[in-house]
Design a protein around this motif. Structure first.
Motif, PDB file in Angstrom:
ATOM      1  N   THR A 151      31.959  33.132  38.283  1.00  0.00           N
ATOM      2  CA  THR A 151      31.674  34.549  38.547  1.00  0.00           C
ATOM      3  C   THR A 151      30.175  34.857  38.483  1.00  0.00           C
ATOM      4  OG1 THR A 151      31.960  35.135  36.209  1.00  0.00           O
ATOM      5  CG2 THR A 151      33.914  35.256  37.635  1.00  0.00           C
TER       6      THR A 151
ATOM      7  N   ILE B 258      39.870  37.020  44.190  1.00  0.00           N
ATOM      8  CA  ILE B 258      40.660  35.781  44.110  1.00  0.00           C
ATOM      9  C   ILE B 258      41.967  35.911  44.905  1.00  0.00           C
ATOM     10  CG2 ILE B 258      39.667  35.018  41.921  1.00  0.00           C
ATOM     11  CD1 ILE B 258      42.271  36.047  40.547  1.00  0.00           C
TER      12      ILE B 258
ATOM     13  N   ARG C 218      43.253  32.773  46.921  1.00  0.00           N
ATOM     14  CA  ARG C 218      43.743  31.690  46.050  1.00  0.00           C
ATOM     15  C   ARG C 218      45.127  32.035  45.487  1.00  0.00           C
ATOM     16  NH1 ARG C 218      40.891  27.538  43.056  1.00  0.00           N
ATOM     17  NH2 ARG C 218      42.578  26.191  42.355  1.00  0.00           N
TER      18      ARG C 218
ATOM     19  N   THR D 297      34.894  39.514  41.515  1.00  0.00           N
ATOM     20  CA  THR D 297      35.134  38.275  42.254  1.00  0.00           C
ATOM     21  C   THR D 297      36.545  38.333  42.824  1.00  0.00           C
ATOM     22  OG1 THR D 297      33.666  37.052  40.776  1.00  0.00           O
ATOM     23  CG2 THR D 297      35.202  35.765  42.118  1.00  0.00           C
TER      24      THR D 297
ATOM     25  N   VAL E 201      37.112  29.758  38.143  1.00  0.00           N
ATOM     26  CA  VAL E 201      36.316  30.542  39.084  1.00  0.00           C
ATOM     27  C   VAL E 201      34.930  30.727  38.482  1.00  0.00           C
ATOM     28  CG1 VAL E 201      36.098  32.787  40.226  1.00  0.00           C
ATOM     29  CG2 VAL E 201      38.359  31.800  39.880  1.00  0.00           C
TER      30      VAL E 201
END
Length: 136
Positions: A10, A18, A21, A16, A8
């Motif tokens: 950031t 997630i 996902r 962030t 990922v």
């Protein structure tokens, strides 16, 4: 048992999300089990929090008060205040364990899985997912 790992970026964000996902990973099964989420980094953590309601800015304000970006830390490599980044995992764990029911992550109504990353010197974060089924 199932495992996956992804990266990922950031960059420019303290928080962030997630969730999508992670949700997609557990949805590939119909298992009941436990999901372990881990970020193997010394300056990042994982949290369950509401996003999009101002909570991200509130968290930023809290961390600035708790771990100010000043040159006060004994851990001195990197930019001023980077030593505080290394203290973050003492407050925001680098791992979470979440229940999974029939291939669905169990979260509260407003909960999202987020990476909390104050470190501006490393913007690439690895996330490791491990799903362990419950035996019947």
């Amino acid at each position: 048992m199932r495992r996956d790992e992804f990266e990922v970026d950031t960059r420019g964000r303290l928080v962030t999300d997630i969730t999508d996902r992670v949700r997609a990973f557990v949805a590939e099964t119909e298992w009941d089990g436990l999901l372990h989420v881990f970020v193997p980094h010394a300056t990042a953590g994982l949290a369950l929090m509401e996003t999009g309601s101002g909570s991200e800015e509130d968290l930023r304000d809290l961390l600035e008060r708790l771990l100010p970006r000043e040159d006060r830390y004994r851990h001195r490599h990197g930019s001023a205040g980077h030593g505080g980044d290394h203290l973050l995992p003492a407050f925001v764990s680098p791992s979470l364990t979440l229940p999974v029911d029939a291939g669905r992550m169990v979260l509260g109504t407003w909960q999202s899985v987020v990476i909390v990353d104050p470190n501006r010197e490393n913007n690439r974060r690895r996330v490791r997912l491990t799903l362990a089924p419950l035996s019947s």
